[in-house]
Design an enzyme around this catalytic site. Structure first.
Site, PDB file in Angstrom:
ATOM      1  N   GLY A  10      40.446 -44.795   6.187  1.00  0.00           N
ATOM      2  CA  GLY A  10      39.635 -44.032   5.238  1.00  0.00           C
ATOM      3  C   GLY A  10      38.258 -44.636   5.047  1.00  0.00           C
ATOM      4  N   VAL A  12      36.867 -45.993   2.398  1.00  0.00           N
ATOM      5  CA  VAL A  12      36.898 -47.293   1.719  1.00  0.00           C
ATOM      6  C   VAL A  12      37.575 -48.331   2.606  1.00  0.00           C
ATOM      7  CG1 VAL A  12      37.704 -48.555  -0.305  1.00  0.00           C
ATOM      8  CG2 VAL A  12      36.822 -46.236  -0.564  1.00  0.00           C
ATOM      9  N   SER A  38      46.914 -41.903  11.135  1.00  0.00           N
ATOM     10  CA  SER A  38      45.994 -42.965  11.563  1.00  0.00           C
ATOM     11  C   SER A  38      46.674 -44.107  12.314  1.00  0.00           C
ATOM     12  CB  SER A  38      45.237 -43.527  10.343  1.00  0.00           C
ATOM     13  OG  SER A  38      46.151 -44.080   9.415  1.00  0.00           O
ATOM     14  N   ARG A  99      45.731 -48.622 -13.269  1.00  0.00           N
ATOM     15  CA  ARG A  99      44.595 -49.147 -14.034  1.00  0.00           C
ATOM     16  C   ARG A  99      44.874 -49.336 -15.518  1.00  0.00           C
ATOM     17  NH1 ARG A  99      40.208 -45.211 -11.130  1.00  0.00           N
ATOM     18  NH2 ARG A  99      39.945 -46.420  -9.198  1.00  0.00           N
ATOM     19  N   CYS A 129      34.790 -46.239  -9.855  1.00  0.00           N
ATOM     20  CA  CYS A 129      33.485 -46.682  -9.356  1.00  0.00           C
ATOM     21  C   CYS A 129      32.401 -46.675 -10.430  1.00  0.00           C
ATOM     22  CB  CYS A 129      33.057 -45.813  -8.172  1.00  0.00           C
ATOM     23  SG  CYS A 129      33.142 -44.038  -8.488  1.00  0.00           S
ATOM     24  N   GLN A 156      26.633 -38.686  -9.628  1.00  0.00           N
ATOM     25  CA  GLN A 156      27.516 -39.271  -8.633  1.00  0.00           C
ATOM     26  C   GLN A 156      27.354 -38.617  -7.264  1.00  0.00           C
ATOM     27  OE1 GLN A 156      30.789 -39.890 -12.129  1.00  0.00           O
ATOM     28  NE2 GLN A 156      31.583 -40.050 -10.064  1.00  0.00           N
ATOM     29  N   GLY A 160      31.552 -40.338  -3.475  1.00  0.00           N
ATOM     30  CA  GLY A 160      32.657 -40.493  -4.405  1.00  0.00           C
ATOM     31  C   GLY A 160      33.852 -39.640  -4.043  1.00  0.00           C
ATOM     32  N   LYS A 213      38.375 -41.721 -17.590  1.00  0.00           N
ATOM     33  CA  LYS A 213      38.512 -43.029 -16.950  1.00  0.00           C
ATOM     34  C   LYS A 213      37.442 -43.982 -17.479  1.00  0.00           C
ATOM     35  CE  LYS A 213      40.327 -41.229 -12.561  1.00  0.00           C
ATOM     36  NZ  LYS A 213      39.983 -40.937 -11.150  1.00  0.00           N
ATOM     37  N   HIS A 242      25.830 -44.097  -6.519  1.00  0.00           N
ATOM     38  CA  HIS A 242      25.872 -43.412  -7.814  1.00  0.00           C
ATOM     39  C   HIS A 242      24.762 -43.938  -8.728  1.00  0.00           C
ATOM     40  CE1 HIS A 242      29.488 -41.689  -6.490  1.00  0.00           C
ATOM     41  NE2 HIS A 242      30.380 -42.265  -7.287  1.00  0.00           N
TER      42      HIS A 242
END
Length: 336
Positions: A10, A12, A38, A99, A129, A156, A160, A213, A242
């Site tokens: 991916g 990231v 993948s 989180r 982020c 953003q 993102g 968030k 961003h």
């Protein structure tokens, strides 16, 4: 040092490979894991070809691994967390899965690095982020006078939404230049030449999950349960990095000069603020860079205890891969 990346193919995951190399992270063995789609792909890291392995529910695959950087989505993280951590690996998770769990630290090293050592489940969460970018700037102000209230409007980039988001913006722009109708698949509406005040799904209070968030994560990272945070998150036709317009209210009045000095000394923050010479941060300049950039620092004319400023940070770097790698670096540097 044995390291693994889950979700290696991916946007990231690929950034993890670049950041680990840029940061000269100490790696003796690197493992890559991914989905059936993948698995089998080959990526070169420091001159060595590494094949992506299929992520399985097999703890032995992670035996002897020190750090696992996971960026394959919340559902994957929840499903495989126990597998990944079974033999003692520290899982630094880039998804929203853990989180807000009370037994999982949510860490931005410049702000609350010590929290990384309180890991009863072997999991450390990487924040959203926009939150990661903002708290780097909130910390030096909060150290001067506790912050009571934060208002933020985010701008953003398509990044993102991952590689597909960036690809859609580029494709739409080309289509419109050619006089064609823009193809809309990833975003709710055409993003090229437009702004979309909607990121993630809407909740019962009409804030989006992205905005909530920022509300919840900022307070957890800052250890400030009484801090008020209100966000409006907007998708803008920028490929990467961003931006955020931030207003803060502190308990006591704080001068711009004092905050400017604190920003200049703050870890991970670069001040670019000279309005007379049109010097201020912009996403075009911040894309691909490590720090959070701050500018347009000034007193809030509507609040005697208020300040306002502008932030820019690369969403894929400090907003994701870089912050996760910095967590591991912090733990190595302060190893107990």
């Amino acid at each position: 040092m044995k390291v693994a990346i889950v979700g290696a193919s991916g946007a990231v995951g690929q950034e993890f490979l670049r950041v680990l190399d840029e940061q000269n992270f100490p790696i003796d063995e690197l493992l890559l894991f991914g989905s059936e789609r993948s698995a089998g792909r080959v990526y070169n890291y420091r001159g060595k070809d590494i094949t992506v392995q299929l992520l399985r529910e097999e703890p032995e695959d992670f035996k002897g691994v020190d750090f696992v950087f996971a960026s394959a989505g919340a559902s994957v993280s929840k499903k495989y967390a126990d597998v990944i951590t079974r033999h003692g690996a520290i899982m630094i998770d880039n998804s929203s899965a853990f989180r807000m769990d009370s037994d999982v630290p949510l860490v931005v090293p410049e702000v609350n690095g010590e929290d990384a050592f309180n890991t009863p489940r072997g999991i450390i969460a990487n924040p959203n982020c926009t939150t990661a970018i903002m708290v780097v700037a909130l910390k030096p102000i909060n150290d001067i006078s506790p912050i009571k209230r934060v208002h933020v409007a985010t701008y953003q980039a398509a990044s993102g939404a991952g590689q597909s988001g960036m690809d859609e913006l580029v494709r739409q722009t080309a289509e419109l230049v050619e006089g064609k109708e823009a193809t809309v698949e990833k975003f709710a509406y055409q993003l090229a030449y437009n702004l979309i005040p909607h990121i993630d799904v809407f909740t019962d209070n009409d804030y989006t999950k992205e905005e909530m968030k920022m509300f919840n994560e900022t307070r957890k990272i800052m250890h400030a349960p009484e801090m008020s945070v209100s966000a409006t998150c907007v998708r803008v036709p920028v490929v990467r990095a961003h931006s955020e317009a931030v207003w803060v209210e502190t308990e006591e009045p704080v001068s711009v000069e004092r905050v400017r000095e604190a920003f200049e000394k703050a870890e991970g923050l670069v001040l670019i603020d000279n309005p007379a010479e049109k010097k201020y941060p912009m996403p075009l300049d911040a894309a691909g860079k490590d720090p959070v950039y701050a500018g347009r620092l000034r007193a809030d004319l509507a609040n005697p205890c208020g300040l306002t400023f502008w932030l820019v940070g690369d969403q894929i770097k400090k907003g994701a891969a870089l912050n996760a790698v910095q967590i591991a670096q912090y733990m190595i540097r302060h190893r107990r």
